[in-house]
Design an enzyme around this catalytic site. Structure first.
Site, PDB file in Angstrom:
ATOM      1  CG  MET B 129      17.080  11.242-115.060  1.00  0.00           C
ATOM      2  SD  MET B 129      15.459   9.437-114.803  1.00  0.00           S
ATOM      3  CE  MET B 129      14.500   9.572-116.206  1.00  0.00           C
ATOM      4  CE  LYS B 130      23.529  15.258-109.688  1.00  0.00           C
ATOM      5  NZ  LYS B 130      24.582  15.918-109.795  1.00  0.00           N
ATOM      6  N   GLY B 131      17.149  13.834-108.738  1.00  0.00           N
ATOM      7  CA  GLY B 131      17.788  13.723-107.412  1.00  0.00           C
ATOM      8  C   GLY B 131      18.324  14.653-106.645  1.00  0.00           C
TER       9      GLY B 131
END
Ligand code: B12
Ligand code: B12
Ligand code: PLP
Ligand code: PLP
Lengths: 515, 260, 260, 515
Positions: B129-131
């Protein structure tokens, strides 16, 4: 470290929580043993050879017992049985045992049983005596050639070839290193055995073997005499063979070991139970051998963000300390890990790093502590990286770190070149020399950013300890509280090596070490 | 048409002065002879005006040199080719829209750091998600179904699991490179992919700090991604490649940030 | 007798791995093409396994590169010659004793930092009482009469004053070296010395951070002294040279620290 | 900067002593003028061309007056005479004057004389008005594009070629520089004229010429707009042409100037009287033009030992301050020089350097100060040198230096490469960002080494001020008290350019500037 304005009572409370957090784990430890713990018992008796294909004898024997389902009585017991059958040597004992059929492993008369234990206990006492004698040799050398003042400058060698490692370790010592770490080959922690003999091929490091330990310590003993300054040696007691490596290290007179109660779980996906059980015996051996352990909280902030997760380091240190104290380790053996890892793009990172390092010092005033340099945010711009490392040198001497890993300007590229270590050592020596005593020059302002940040981080650490206390450490790890890594109690590698102890489980070394 | 030459030389403090800084170690004790050897060494590389500014005994048998010298070499910059960019890089929304409109189903990607390598931060940066650096990871794209198996994953496991979910792409991360362990492990991955019959069918991506497109393709991957890769670079690559496979886009169009 | 070869290669983290670090700037903007140009540049120097680890935009039109690469070159260390030492370096007392016994009078030396150069610290280190790094300056030697004229001294003035006191040696210091100003000024000194008829008669010494014996003799001096020179090195040189001139010592004996 | 425990009264006493020390020098200044002061007067009137062979017109004219023995009435007077004779332009005035015979220089009637002065005064007022207008343009640009927070990162360019300098200055600005200094060619301070026009050849630096100033300032104005951050420019108002360069700089809107009351005497062997007189007018111009001066006390500790002679820096700063204040400069224009130069081989140098920098801050709380990096003990080991510079970055931000010259890792080798500046700027930005505000975090312990050393250095500085007060500054310089360099009142270069003023000496600019 004066100041930081955290009550002694709060720190005592953190300690109490940590102790209660580790209580249930100690029940687990009491009830179980592991293949590697048992192999360590055999190594303590002097079994250190390898069979065909390089398989260590202790593996042959323990695997045999494990598959026969009788390891729960303890390898020491079966070792006694083999002796009683007339084994002339440990090697002979292995051969005898590994050729026995399951039927031959049946019970003996109480009297024979009693004699056997007495005999094995005597042998264990002798083995421990011999180990103590070896350690005293190390202590004598240390007394003869005192170490440099702290922070002890710690550098790694990682060629993969023990003989190249020796060259580089000597060079590093000559350039001012106080501690040499031989990094292990990347896969070793997942091996459920300790490789045998001198090794010359490894990836990202050199295999930790008893012979490699011996070769390196011998070289460093020589170097210590030449430089008239004792040079310490460290390696890794992590992975699936924590206790065995602790034994090899103790026997070969190593000074420190990377040894963490949770690192293997989080960063190597080793089963939780296995690790908790293994770490205990490994630490008992470190306690006996006067080995300083280095814990791995610094790793948390290579996966999690160092600013956001600063409190996880503190909470974990209290837990690691509890595990360590309960294994007999003294304060001066606790190289609790932390590091200078906050993203340098942020403002005021020196204040933040000072705050964190001072907080760790405040919580663990008598521990040497192990301070790691920046790694995650290192750039391939070696000049910038060097400047960045220099600030960690400053924080290290300022907060009186006992052990300081020196940052390498090529951190973001490759394991260090010989010259990288030289560059790091020369600059660190300058910073240490220039700033030694700076902590005595200033009083921290109670309402400054440093003090406030320390209070905030400590507060969050207390909350996390509270969560671990309420829900259990297992649940907390399951939620990814440490290093953003989630692990479950029955997941990971090595659970098959955990064995519930039989009521008559026998381990004479534990008896001695726990006495 | 012959391109006009565009000679490029190193710039120290004026154009074309050729100044280059070097440092290296010789496994010999510090001495005047050692310094002379260092000088000869750098001259032999074709440098002029060689100044061995620093020679320090880093140990009994090692001397570290710092040298500044002028390189007489020039590179014709006009000769240096890189593919021309014709398509703009798509952003998060564009990627999802193209997947929805032109592909019509979610793209399935599997990733792991395989072999004995435990470095997850890189593959997490691409998939989670965070990337990375403010750029969302593939998990967050509605158009992707992303599976991150973590680290120390045997190549065979990754391939097996990917096949089970009919993955469009498999992402292999390799961070430890000492003694070329990443190459050995990558070759082994390709062997396993061939054995499983997915080589040439499923997109195979290799990434890591010492990886580049050239290396990856030499090893048998479809593409390679190096340091600083953003998840959106990978998203773009996967989408374009799938479109090309499906004949919906020509292989001769190139887009910004395309590995090559 | 042919010497046995002794091949020397750079040592990164193992023998003969050839590892060398380089850094340099190109006057072009940062781009993939710029990186490729850097790679080609280093390859062209004969390096293998070139890794352009860092490429940063130091400005709009300048890119700074940091490279590690393996040099395949070797230097035959056996071929590197330096003069053999046969005489031990004399200490303070020995120098004075030799002057007293073998020369029988004080040796007169004149020194200055000439031309537009104002750096006096170097020549002061050689001549003044205090000396350098714990080694006394020539002023302190009973065997020497040392005159330090300071800096910014015109070459002609230095020569005139030295002649007036029948100097045995003249010491010229040159610290600023940009655009080879030290060479120009040194050549001018030699011209003036020739004009004054003292070239080949009075010992002429050149010193400074970028000076070495080779450069100095090429320029017409008798000897050159570089960074780290101690006053005692100069004292030894002057005494031995005077003895040789007087036929009291053979020119084929060499002493420790002799410039060469 | 709180602490350091030196009484305000003691500091006031130092200031009083300094004022009395400069008293006799101001008598000298009042009584005398110099060729370069007079050339400056002509430049102020707009004479800026050069004649045959590049000789500046102002030199032609002043030399003529000097050899005719009439310079003692002031160049402005003769300029008036030429105008009165019908000179159409300044150039024409020069031509007229230089062709006059001694006989033509005789006295006029009191009335004509009075008119002449009134006319010249009016022209001087107009010239000063135009100068003020130009300066206000600079101030407007500064207001539009505010500067970065301090310490302002100051780097030098030194190619010898103004156009290359421009390339490099732009690059430095883009890499984060706040101040660009164009180093002068090594011989320029000994030239008794200011070269004319754009120049492309210089040794160790580029000639300071009005045109070079203009070219560089124009480029930096452009860069300031592009970067939306005002970039300052500085040069050298030292040597034999202090005031002329100050004028050129003021006219071309430079922001700072290296300008010291004693540097030329000590480090360029320029005559004492000449320097004292010249510095006064140069500083009057700086005061008018809002130029920050940078003094050169840092140079003392490149020839003398930085530890032993630390107090000479402080004493000299008080003297330089007195000279400056008496020339009309404000506190915020005083970039008093000091530096991080203590031999890094010594122990506790960071404490010593902090002590010294804090002491300077304590004595001059409202001055920007100019902090120099290590230079003398720089090594050709660029990695070490870089680490060493980084500590100076830290001290600079810690002690809130206004202007910080960045150390260059190749200091011991050559004038900086483009990449050297980049490396320095990037690391300094990191250190400033990381440590900004650190001074607010700590209180200095009154009995620590830092405080003790500061008291000791201050005490010795008071003694030295006492000596200068008792025996005179001339005698103190004669004894080598500053920088271990001895100079006599009538030695050195340029004394022949000192002229005792006639009773009717005329300098309308001084009248305006002193008003
Ligand atoms: C964090 C870290 C660790 C952590 C790892 C935690 C974790 N779970 O990931 C810990 C502390 C556990 C660790 C351990 C070790 N490490 Co480590 N570690 C690092 C470190 C500091 C940062 C790596 C990192 O996270 N980078 C940030 C990420 C975002 O960058 P990245 O990986 O390059 O990923 C980017 C791109 O490459 C790309 N990418 C990466 N993978 C993929 C895949 C695909 C498909 C795509 C498209 C893109 C892509 O996208 C990412 C985002 O841009 C580096 C040094 C450094 N500063 O680089 C050393 C480093 C990688 N480690 C190294 C070593 C040797 C080890 C150990 C073997 C040493 C030891 N014995 O202790 C161990 C064991 C690990 C093992 N067997 O693998 C060496 C490797 C040397 C080499 N070149 O071979 C390094 C370079 C340090 C050094 N100089 O010695 N390490
Ligand atoms: C101190 C110093 C100054 C002081 C000088 C004070 C003084 N009175 O000496 C001041 C501040 C005034 C100064 C000014 C300038 N300096 Co300056 N300065 C230095 C510095 C920091 C140290 C030099 C030094 O003292 N070294 C210590 C002595 C002991 O070493 P040494 O000179 O090498 O001498 C030893 C040997 O070489 C040898 N030796 C030297 N001479 C002789 C002669 C004989 C006969 C013998 C036998 C031996 C011998 O013995 C000595 C002892 O071992 C250097 C940078 C550095 N760290 O090197 C720059 C440096 C030399 N300066 C430089 C420059 C450019 C200048 C200026 C021109 C810049 C400017 N415009 O501001 C000015 C003007 C000076 C001029 N025209 O000459 C440059 C020169 C660049 C180049 N390679 O051309 C340097 C390298 C700085 C830089 N990186 O830009 N400087
Ligand atoms: C406590 C601890 N153990 C072990 C290691 C090394 O990892 P491994 O031995 O699993 O490769 C580290 C990492 O630095 C560590 O901190
Ligand atoms: C005050 C001052 N003026 C001038 C200079 C430069 O010297 P010069 O212009 O004499 O070459 C310096 C040296 O850095 C200085 O500090």
């Amino acid at each position: 470290m004066a100041g930081l304005f955290i009550d002694d009572a709060q720190i005592a409370e953190a300690r109490r929580l940590a102790h209660e957090i580790t209580n249930p784990i100690f029940e687990l430890i009491d009830r179980n043993t592991t293949v590697s713990t048992e192999r360590t018992v055999l190594r303590l008796f002097g079994l250190n050879g390898a069979g065909a294909g390089g398989v260590p004898l202790v593996n042959l024997m323990v695997d045999k017992l494990h598959s026969a389902g009788v390891l729960n009585r303890g390898a020491a017991y079966w070792y006694g049985r083999a002796l009683q059958m007339g084994a002339a040597s440990p090697l002979d004992a292995v051969e005898r045992l590994t050729t026995l059929s399951a039927a031959d492993l049946g019970p003996l008369s109480p009297e024979v049983e009693g004699n056997l234990r007495a005999e094995v206990r005597a042998e264990a006492r002798a083995a421990v005596g011999e180990l103590r004698r070896r350690i005293s040799e190390r202590e004598a050398l240390k007394a003869e050639f005192p170490m440099s003042p702290t922070p002890h400058k710690y550098v790694i060698v990682a060629t993969g070839n023990i003989y190249d490692d020796v060259d580089q370790a000597r060079a590093a010592a000559q350039a001012g290193a106080d501690v040499i770490a031989v990094i292990r080959s990347t896969a070793q922690s997942l091996l459920d055995y300790v490789p045998h003999g001198a090794t010359t091929e490894g990836y990202g490091g050199t295999y930790a073997t008893q012979e490699n330990f011996r070769i390196m310590r011998e070289a460093l003993d020589e170097e210590s005499r030449k430089l008239r300054r004792y040079i310490q040696l460290t390696n890794y007691s992590s992975g699936l063979c924590m206790a065995e490596i602790a034994f090899c290290a103790a026997y070969e007179k190593l000074d420190m070991l990377l040894n963490d109660a949770m690192y293997g779980i989080l960063f190597r996906d080793i089963n939780m139970r296995r690790t908790f059980i293994d770490q205990y015996f490994s630490r008992r051996i470190c306690a006996l051998a006067g080995i300083i352990i280095n814990t791995g909280e610094d790793n948390y902030i290579t996966t999690a963000d160092a600013y956001d997760s600063a409190h996880t380091v503190i909470a974990s240190q209290f837990i690691n300390e509890s595990f360590a104290k309960r294994a007999g380790l003294q304060d001066e053996q606790l190289g609790l890990g932390h590091s200078y890892e906050i993203d340098p793009a942020r403002p005021e990172t020196l204040l933040l790093e000072l705050s964190q390092a001072m907080l760790v010092r405040r919580c663990f005033p008598d521990a040497p502590l192990k301070y790691m340099p920046p790694t995650k945010h290192k750039e391939t711009d070696i000049f910038f990286s060097h400047a960045y490392d220099v600030m960690a040198d400053l924080v290290a001497v300022w907060t009186r770190q006992g052990i300081q890993l020196l940052g390498m300007m090529t951190e973001a590229m490759h394991t260090p070149l010989l010259s990288d270590r030289y560059v790091a050592l020369k600059s660190a020596a300058y910073i240490h020399r220039a700033a030694r005593g700076i902590d005595g020059e200033f009083t921290v302002n109670p309402d400054g950013k440093i003090a406030q940040r320390a209070r905030e981080v400590f507060g969050k650490a207390m909350e996390l300890l509270g969560e671990c206390h309420g829900d259990g450490i297992v649940a907390a790890i399951g939620r990814g509280r440490f290093g953003d890594v989630k692990r479950s109690e029955t997941g990971g590698k090595g659970l098959e090596g955990v064995v519930e102890k039989a009521p008559d489980y026998f381990n004479p070394f534990l008896e001695i070490l726990e006495a | 048409m012959a391109k006009e030459k565009q000679l490029l030389r190193a710039y120290g403090d004026r154009r074309d002065d050729g100044m280059v800084q070097l440092s290296f170690t010789f496994p010999i004790p510090l001495s005047e002879r050692a310094k002379e050897a260092a000088l000869q060494f750098v001259k032999k590389m074709g440098f002029a005006d060689v100044k061995v500014h620093s020679a320090e005994a880093v140990a009994d048998h090692f001397t570290f040199f710092i040298v500044y010298a002028r390189s007489t070499l020039a590179i014709d910059f006009a000769e240096i080719d890189v593919p021309e960019l014709v398509v703009q890089k798509m952003d998060f929304d564009q990627v999802n829209r193209v997947i929805e409109k032109q592909i019509g189903r979610k793209l399935v990607v599997f990733g792991a750091c395989t072999g004995t390598d435990t470095h997850t931060v890189g593959i997490d940066a691409i998939l989670n998600m965070k990337g990375f650096a403010g750029d969302y990871g593939l998990e967050r794209y509605p158009g992707f179904d992303a599976y991150n198996l973590g680290s120390q994953v045997p190549n065979e496991d990754l391939i097996r699991k990917a096949i089970a979910k009919s993955a469009d792409a498999i992402l292999v991360s390799q961070v430890v490179t000492q003694r070329d362990v990443h190459k050995d492990n990558s070759r082994q991955f390709i062997e396993a992919a061939k054995a499983a019959g997915i080589h040439g069918k499923v997109l195979l991506l290799l990434g890591g700090p010492r990886v580049d497109h050239k290396l990856a393709t030499e090893l048998g991957f479809d593409a390679g991604f190096g340091p600083g890769t953003k998840p959106s670079d990978v998203a773009n690559y996967v989408v374009h490649s799938v479109l090309r496979k499906q004949g919906k886009e020509s292989g001769s169009t190139h887009y910004q940030g395309e590995p090559g």
